[in-house]
Write a protein that holds these residues in place. Structure first.
Motif, mmCIF file in Angstrom:
data_model
loop_
_atom_site.group_PDB
_atom_site.id
_atom_site.type_symbol
_atom_site.label_atom_id
_atom_site.label_comp_id
_atom_site.label_asym_id
_atom_site.label_seq_id
_atom_site.Cartn_x
_atom_site.Cartn_y
_atom_site.Cartn_z
ATOM 1 N N ILE A 318 0.831 -1.206 0.000
ATOM 2 C CA ILE A 318 0.000 0.000 0.000
ATOM 3 C C ILE A 318 0.864 1.253 0.000
ATOM 4 N N VAL A 319 1.895 1.273 0.848
ATOM 5 C CA VAL A 319 2.774 2.443 0.909
ATOM 6 C C VAL A 319 3.503 2.647 -0.410
ATOM 7 N N ALA A 320 3.998 1.560 -1.013
ATOM 8 C CA ALA A 320 4.714 1.676 -2.287
ATOM 9 C C ALA A 320 3.788 2.178 -3.390
ATOM 10 N N ALA A 321 2.523 1.729 -3.386
ATOM 11 C CA ALA A 321 1.583 2.176 -4.413
ATOM 12 C C ALA A 321 1.262 3.658 -4.257
ATOM 13 N N ARG A 323 3.161 5.981 -2.936
ATOM 14 C CA ARG A 323 4.331 6.796 -3.249
ATOM 15 C C ARG A 323 4.815 6.606 -4.681
ATOM 16 N N GLY A 324 4.199 5.695 -5.403
ATOM 17 C CA GLY A 324 4.593 5.463 -6.780
ATOM 18 C C GLY A 324 5.938 4.800 -6.939
ATOM 19 N N ARG A 325 6.346 4.025 -5.954
ATOM 20 C CA ARG A 325 7.637 3.349 -6.000
ATOM 21 C C ARG A 325 7.423 1.877 -6.320
ATOM 22 N N PRO A 326 7.965 1.387 -7.406
ATOM 23 C CA PRO A 326 7.773 -0.032 -7.742
ATOM 24 C C PRO A 326 8.554 -0.932 -6.794
ATOM 25 N N LEU A 327 7.965 -2.074 -6.481
ATOM 26 C CA LEU A 327 8.648 -3.055 -5.652
ATOM 27 C C LEU A 327 9.644 -3.848 -6.494
ATOM 28 N N PRO A 328 10.678 -4.434 -5.872
ATOM 29 C CA PRO A 328 11.648 -5.236 -6.630
ATOM 30 C C PRO A 328 10.961 -6.408 -7.324
ATOM 31 N N PRO A 329 11.530 -6.907 -8.412
ATOM 32 C CA PRO A 329 10.947 -8.061 -9.100
ATOM 33 C C PRO A 329 10.866 -9.269 -8.166
ATOM 34 N N PRO A 330 9.873 -10.128 -8.369
ATOM 35 C CA PRO A 330 9.758 -11.324 -7.520
ATOM 36 C C PRO A 330 11.004 -12.195 -7.610
ATOM 37 N N GLY A 331 11.452 -12.665 -6.470
ATOM 38 C CA GLY A 331 12.588 -13.574 -6.430
ATOM 39 C C GLY A 331 13.910 -12.912 -6.159
ATOM 40 N N LEU A 332 14.021 -11.602 -6.337
ATOM 41 C CA LEU A 332 15.269 -10.897 -6.052
ATOM 42 C C LEU A 332 15.220 -10.354 -4.631
ATOM 43 N N LEU A 333 16.180 -10.721 -3.826
ATOM 44 C CA LEU A 333 16.198 -10.323 -2.423
ATOM 45 C C LEU A 333 16.927 -9.001 -2.237
ATOM 46 N N ASP A 334 16.471 -8.254 -1.242
ATOM 47 C CA ASP A 334 17.120 -6.996 -0.888
ATOM 48 C C ASP A 334 18.358 -7.265 -0.041
ATOM 49 N N ARG A 335 19.347 -6.415 -0.210
ATOM 50 C CA ARG A 335 20.364 -6.320 0.831
ATOM 51 C C ARG A 335 19.834 -5.365 1.887
ATOM 52 N N PRO A 336 20.075 -5.622 3.163
ATOM 53 C CA PRO A 336 19.492 -4.756 4.199
ATOM 54 C C PRO A 336 19.786 -3.281 4.003
ATOM 55 N N ARG A 337 20.971 -2.933 3.522
ATOM 56 C CA ARG A 337 21.310 -1.512 3.352
ATOM 57 C C ARG A 337 20.493 -0.859 2.254
ATOM 58 N N GLU A 338 19.948 -1.660 1.327
ATOM 59 C CA GLU A 338 19.178 -1.091 0.224
ATOM 60 C C GLU A 338 17.809 -0.599 0.664
ATOM 61 N N LYS A 339 17.321 -1.074 1.790
ATOM 62 C CA LYS A 339 16.034 -0.651 2.337
ATOM 63 C C LYS A 339 16.249 -0.157 3.760
ATOM 64 N N PRO A 340 16.744 1.075 3.917
ATOM 65 C CA PRO A 340 17.127 1.533 5.259
ATOM 66 C C PRO A 340 15.979 1.592 6.239
ATOM 67 N N VAL A 341 14.783 1.976 5.793
ATOM 68 C CA VAL A 341 13.653 2.085 6.727
ATOM 69 C C VAL A 341 13.242 0.705 7.219
ATOM 70 N N LYS A 342 13.137 -0.247 6.299
ATOM 71 C CA LYS A 342 12.752 -1.607 6.697
ATOM 72 C C LYS A 342 13.793 -2.221 7.623
ATOM 73 N N THR A 343 15.049 -2.034 7.320
ATOM 74 C CA THR A 343 16.110 -2.556 8.180
ATOM 75 C C THR A 343 16.086 -1.885 9.547
ATOM 76 N N ALA A 344 15.853 -0.574 9.564
ATOM 77 C CA ALA A 344 15.782 0.139 10.835
ATOM 78 C C ALA A 344 14.593 -0.329 11.669
ATOM 79 N N LEU A 345 13.468 -0.627 11.016
ATOM 80 C CA LEU A 345 12.319 -1.162 11.742
ATOM 81 C C LEU A 345 12.648 -2.513 12.378
#
Length: 444
Positions: A318-321, A323-345
C-alpha cells in the motif's frame, strides 16, 4: 512458467537459508522424541505416593503426571536423554523460526508470490511458543506450577470471556484436576497443526522456488541431508551433555509455592519482562475492572506484534503504491542496506524485544550491580520506548552511509593498495574500478 528441476530442489546457496532447514529438522526430532515420551507419560492429576529411585522425594504425594515424568527421567533407560532432546529441540525450533523470519523480513522474501509462506512462518512462531508452554506444564513440577499461575492470570484479565476461558482450562478451582490433561491434548493438537503448516510450506516452496541473493553461491543439492544430520547430531549432544528442566530438583507443583529464581524459556522472557515493568494500572468500565497490568503486556503487546508481522507485506504494498515506488521483481532479495527504513524497523523491533527480555532479570541486575529493583524497573520503563527510537535512527543512518560509500566507490574506484609516483614527483594510491556482481534472476 513451470519451475525448472533445479528450482524444485532444496537450495542452500546462502548460509541464512539454513534457518528454515534447522526449524524443519528440529520439528522432526520433536515429533520422534515426543512419540517416545507418549509411551511412558501419564497426564493424570490423581495423587499418588512417590516411591521411585530419587530418595529425597520418597513418600511425598505427587500427581501421576509428575510420577511418570520422574520415572521416565530416572528409571527408563535413555529416558532422560530423550526428554532433554525433546526440550532442547523445542528451544532450537523457536529460535530457528525467529531467525528465519528475521532473514525474510530483512531481505524482502515476504513479497508476492511468497506472502503465504511468510504468514505460515508467523503462525509457526506463535504456535511454537504456545506448544512450548503447554509442554512445559506437563511434568506438573514446581516450575510448571508457576507457569500455570501466569496462565490463569492472563486468562482472567481478558474482558468478558476471561473467566469462562479460565474455567474451561482449570475447571472449578485452581489448579484443579483437569488442567494437565487439557494441556496435554492441546500440546498434541498444536503439534499436528505445526506439522501441517510445515508440509504446506514445503509444497509452496516447491511451487514457487527459492529466492536468490544478488551474488549467490552455487546451489548445493545435497544440503538437506547434511542439515538433517547436523541438526539431529547437535540436539543429541545438547540432550546428552547439557542438563535442562531437572524436575527432581524442583519437586512437585504446589499452588502455594514457587521455586526461587524461576524463569521461563528464552522465547517467553519478553512476557515476563513486560509484566515486571508494567505499572499496576486498573480500569473500571461498566462495573467491570480491567487489570491493565496483566492485559497490556501479555495480550495486547503480543497481539500487536503478531498483527504487525502478518500485515507488513500488505502495508508495504500500500505504501509503495501511494508513493509510486515499484517493488523489486519477484525472487530478487534486498540487501538490508538497500532498504534503510525496513532494516531500521527490524533493528528497532529487536531492541524492543531485547529490552523486555533483559527486564525479566531486573532483580538479578539490581543484585549484581548493587541497585534497587525500583531503579532498574524505572530504567526499563523508559528504555523500552527510547531504545527502539535510537536504534531506528542509528540503523537508518548506517544504511544510508553504506549506500553513499558504495556510490562513491562506483564513481571514483576503490583503493588498490598500490602506491605509484607521478611524473611531477608526487605519490598517490592507484584506484581500481569497483566490481559489482550482477543481479541474478530468481531460480523459478
Amino acid at each position: 512458467m513451470r519451475s525448472s528441476p533445479v528450482s524444485r530442489s532444496v537450495q542452500l546457496s546462502h548460509w541464512s537459508f539454513m534457518f528454515a532447514e534447522i526449524a524443519l529438522w528440529s520439528f522432526v526430532v520433536l515429533a520422534v522424541t515426543g512419540a517416545v515420551l507418549m509411551v511412558f507419560y501419564d497426564p493424570a492429576m490423581t495423587q499418588v505416593t512417590y516411591d521411585g529411585s530419587y530418595g529425597p522425594l520418597r513418600g511425598v504425594l505427587v500427581s501421576r503426571a509428575f510420577d511418570s515424568a520422574m520415572q521416565l527421567s530416572l528409571e527408563v533407560r535413555g529416558g532422560l536423554l530423550i526428554r532433554q532432546m525433546h526440550h532442547w529441540a523445542a528451544l532450537v525450533f523457536v529460535a530457528a523460526v525467529v531467525l528465519h523470519l528475521l532473514r525474510m523480513f530483512l531481505t524482502g522474501a515476504f513479497r508476492r508470490p511468497r506472502t503465504r509462506q511468510w504468514l505460515i512462518w508467523v503462525a509457526l512462531l506463535g504456535l511454537g511458543m504456545f506448544a512450548g508452554e503447554t509442554g512445559n506444564a506437563l511434568p506438573d513440577d514446581m516450575l510448571s506450577g508457576g507457569s500455570l499461575w501466569l496462565m490463569v492470570s492472563v486468562l482472567q484479565s481478558v474482558p468478558v470471556v476471561g473467566t469462562w476461558l479460565a474455567s474451561l482450562l482449570f475447571g472449578s478451582g485452581f489448579p484443579g484436576e483437569q488442567v494437565v490433561p487439557v494441556l496435554y491434548g492441546g500440546h498434541l493438537l498444536l503439534s499436528l497443526v505445526i506439522g501441517a503448516l510445515l508440509i504446506a510450506r514445503e509444497l509452496m516452496l516447491r511451487r514457487n522456488g527459492h529466492t536468490r541473493f544478488v551474488a549467490a553461491l552455487p546451489v548445493r543439492r545435497g544440503g538437506r541431508p547434511l542439515m538433517a544430520a547436523a541438526t539431529a547430531g547437535m540436539l543429541v549432544i545438547l540432550g546428552f551433555g547439557f542438563q535442562i528442566a531437572p524436575i527432581w530438583l524442583y519437586g512437585p507443583a504446589r499452588p502455594t509455592q514457587i521455586s526461587a529464581g524461576a524463569v521461563p524459556d528464552w522465547y517467553m522472557g519478553f512476557l515476563d519482562g513486560a509484566l515486571r515493568i508494567m505499572p499496576g494500572w486498573e480500569l473500571t468500565v461498566g462495573g467491570y475492572t480491567l487489570s491493565l497490568a496483566v492485559l497490556v503486556p501479555t495480550v495486547m503487546v503480543p497481539g500487536a506484534f503478531f498483527g504487525a508481522l502478518a500485515a507488513y507485506p500488505m502495508i508495504e504494498r500500500i505504501v509503495a503504491a501511494r508513493r509510486g515506488r515499484p517493488l523489486p521483481p519477484p525472487g530478487l532479495l534486498d540487501r538490508p542496506r538497500e532498504k534503510p527504513v525496513k532494516t531500521a524497523l527490524a533493528v528497532a523491533g529487536i531492541t524492543f524485544y531485547g529490552l523486555l527480555w533483559a527486564a525479566a532479570a531486573n532483580d538479578q541486575l539490581a543484585h549484581h550491580f548493587h541497585l534497587t529493583v525500583e531503579a532498574v524497573t524505572i530504567f526499563f520503563r523508559y528504555a523500552v520506548f527510547l531504545g527502539p527510537v535510537v536504534a531506528f535512527v542509528v540503523t537508518r543512518w548506517i544504511c544510508l552511509a553504506l549506500r553513499q560509500a558504495e556510490r562513491e566507490a562506483a564513481e571514483h574506484g576503490v583503493e588498490s593498495g598500490v602506491i605509484v609516483r607521478s611524473p611531477d614527483g608526487g605519490f598517490h594510491e592507484r584506484l581500481e574500478p569497483a566490481r559489482h556482481a550482477p543481479r541474478l534472476p530468481s531460480a523459478r
